[in-house]
Structures are given as C-alpha cells and as structure tokens.
Write an enzyme that holds these catalytic residues in place. Structure first.
Site, PDB file in Angstrom:
ATOM      1  N   ARG A  82      -4.592  -3.684  -1.365  1.00 36.68           N
ATOM      2  CA  ARG A  82      -6.009  -3.985  -1.190  1.00 36.68           C
ATOM      3  C   ARG A  82      -6.269  -4.414   0.086  1.00 36.68           C
ATOM      4  O   ARG A  82      -6.744  -3.871   1.210  1.00 36.68           O
ATOM      5  CB  ARG A  82      -6.884  -4.668  -2.153  1.00 36.68           C
ATOM      6  N   CYS A 111       3.750  -5.130  -8.266  1.00 38.58           N
ATOM      7  CA  CYS A 111       2.322  -5.206  -7.693  1.00 38.58           C
ATOM      8  C   CYS A 111       2.007  -6.233  -6.562  1.00 38.58           C
ATOM      9  O   CYS A 111       0.891  -6.250  -6.123  1.00 38.58           O
ATOM     10  CB  CYS A 111       1.652  -6.272  -8.815  1.00 38.58           C
TER      11      CYS A 111
END
Length: 344
Positions: free
Chosen positions: A140, A252
């Site tokens: 992000r 991740c």
C-alpha cells in the site's frame, strides 16, 4: 455379537484468536455444518508469532509464516483438523504434509480508507499535505507514495480493533488508515469505511478478501468436506494470483499488487484477466502488466499467473525486488547490531 459402531468423527477448526479470525472461522464452521448436519464441527483459537510482535514493521519480520506456523504445527500433531486463514496471509509454499483444500467465495478484495472519527475528509485527495496515513503494508505504501507524494505513510500494526483505536485516540498521529475492506465488512464495521481504494489507484494483495482452509495432506475426509463449500471462481483467481507471487518470491511484506477478473459467459470459455504490479518502496519505480486469456481449468489459470510474473520480472520487476531484498537485509543487520529483536 454385533460389531461396535464407530462414533462419527468430530472436526476441529482452528485459527488465530483475533476477533476477525474468530468471526471468519465461525462462518466456515457454520457453512460446513449446514451442508453436513450429521457431523460435529468445533473451533479452537490460538495466538501466533504475528500476534506476539505488534511493534515492528512487517517488512522486517519473518514473512507470512509468522501467522500460520504455530497453527500448522498443531494441525500436523493431530490436535486440530482444519485451519481457517485469510488467504492473503498464507505463504505460497506450504510445509510438507499441508495443503489448501477449500476456498470460500471472495469478499470485495479492495482496500479502503478510514478517516479519524469526526474528520470531514472523504478521500485521500482531500487530506492536507503532510497528513499521516497508517498502514502495515509496504504494498500500500509503495503504490500510494507514487500517487500521493505529499502524504506521510507510517506503520500501523495490530488487529483491526487496535488499529481503529490508535486512529481515533485523542493523541493519534494518524489522519486516516488504510485497511482491507473485507475485514471491516465481516466484522460489521462497514459504516466506518470512508471510501474504497480500488484499482487502478491501489492494486490489492494476492488472495485478499478470500478465506482458505488448510488441512493435512493425507486427510481425505477433511478434503471432501472442504471441497463441498469451495467457490471455484474464487479458487481459480486466487490460485492464479498465488502462482504469480510464488514466481516473484514475494510475501506480505513485498509490494506486489494484483487485480483479477474471471468472466463467465454461458456456453463460452471462461476468460481470466489478471493485472500485476511491482513497485519500489519509495514509489519511484513501478512495473505493471496485464494478461487476458481463456482458461478451462485451474491449472490454466495458474499458468497465466506464472506468465504474468515472468513478464513483470523481465520488464524491471526483478531489479525492484532485488533492491527491496537488499534493503531489508541491511535493516535487519542494523537492528541486530543495535540489539533490537528481529524475527526474520
């Protein structure tokens, strides 16, 4: 003398102990129980390494296995029978003896913006220059830094309850936080969502929004139960995304984003369109590509993910990922020299 009848097997579903994990596990249990009323399904919840370490950035921690290792150990010992995961938290390569046997229908996989209570901002564009936006994801941060260079992005760890509390605290440094929409919806907190952050603004994480059920590879009974509640379009798209990530060797804590659609027309072959992107940590470098092709099997869907990863690597993605790996190793080394705890 009549042979003794064997008691029906009871299946125990396990997950992390967070509120979201419990809600998700209970939903899977209820789906199984509805289809198999003659079988008893129970739940068990435990704390994982990712729950213990809430202070360090995920970027410096030990990858996705941080969330799954203790659960898998318990399952392989026979203490539990099925593990319920957010699919995005599952490593693309599983330990020997483990397999993903079920995938439930995906919630909306996009990310969302949640602003501080009482604030009037409705979008990232409305935030004043220098506003602090919290997120635990380098994916992000990398993508949003590229599009919103005047905002400041700061790590925000913890379960959803903790992150929302940090956001709304009187002394909070955050103007807003970015979260996966699916978790907010599953907890019934959709009213806190300020706006969606959908592609192309923000490509989501691999398998985000989907739930996966992990079992022991030799457990045929558990596999049959999991297949009975599997949503095959979600399985096809998620396995394509995971194949892409596996080739890119991402986790991740690596800024790999995807957007995948499976079109189904009656009497026509299924068409899978998959977009993938790799972005440098600062947002300066970005490689993005899309592939669209007919698919007839889940293996063909996975092959598209592999092809996409290869194109991304060949067009600059490999250099970005190599830089990220070197950066992480340097930060881990500095942390160890300074006596900081790093679980990597």
């Amino acid at each position: 003398m009549a042979a003794a009848t064997k008691d029906p097997r009871k299946f125990t579903l396990a997950s992390r102990a967070s509120q979201l994990a419990q809600v998700q596990t209970n939903a899977v249990r209820d789906a199984l129980a509805a289809l198999h009323p003659g079988i008893e399904f129970t739940t068990s919840f435990m704390t994982t390494g990712g729950d213990h370490n809430q202070s360090q950035a995920l970027y410096l921690l030990g990858g996705k296995a941080l969330w799954t290792k203790e659960l898998e150990v318990a399952m392989l010992k026979g203490e539990v029978d099925m593990l319920v995961h957010c699919f995005k938290d599952v490593p693309t390569t599983l330990p020997d003896g483990c397999e993903i046997a079920g995938v439930l229908e995906r919630e909306d996989p996009v990310d969302c913006l949640v602003v501080r209570k009482g604030a009037s901002w409705k979008t990232l564009e409305e935030l004043p220059d220098g506003s602090v936006v919290g997120t635990s994801s380098v994916r992000r941060v990398a993508q949003l830094k590229r599009k919103f260079p005047k905002l400041v992005f700061k790590d925000a760890r913890g379960n959803l309850n903790t992150r929302l509390s940090k956001l709304d605290a009187p002394d909070s440094p955050y103007a807003a936080i970015v979260l996966a929409k699916a978790g907010m919806v599953r907890l019934g907190w959709g009213d806190r969502i300020t706006c969606d952050l959908s592609p192309p603004t923000l490509l989501y994480a691999v398998s985000q929004g989907a739930l996966a059920i992990e079992i022991r590879a030799e457990d045929d009974e558990a596999r049959a139960l999991c297949r009975s509640i599997t949503h095959w379009p979600t399985e096809w798209t998620c396995r394509a995304e995971r194949a892409c990530l596996r080739v890119l060797e991402g986790g991740c804590s690596v800024p790999v984003g995807v957007s995948t659609k499976l079109r189904q027309a009656e009497g026509e072959p299924h068409v899978l369109k998959m977009t993938g992107a790799v972005t440098s940590l600062g947002g300066e470098k970005h490689v993005e590509h899309a592939i669209e092709a007919q698919v007839h099997t889940v293996e063909e869907a996975e092959a598209i993910g592999v092809r996409l990863a290869q194109v991304l690597k060949e067009t600059g993605g490999k250099e970005i990922l190599d830089e990220i790996k070197a950066d992480r190793e340097q930060k881990i080394e500095r942390a160890q020299v300074n006596g900081e705890k790093v679980d990597a």
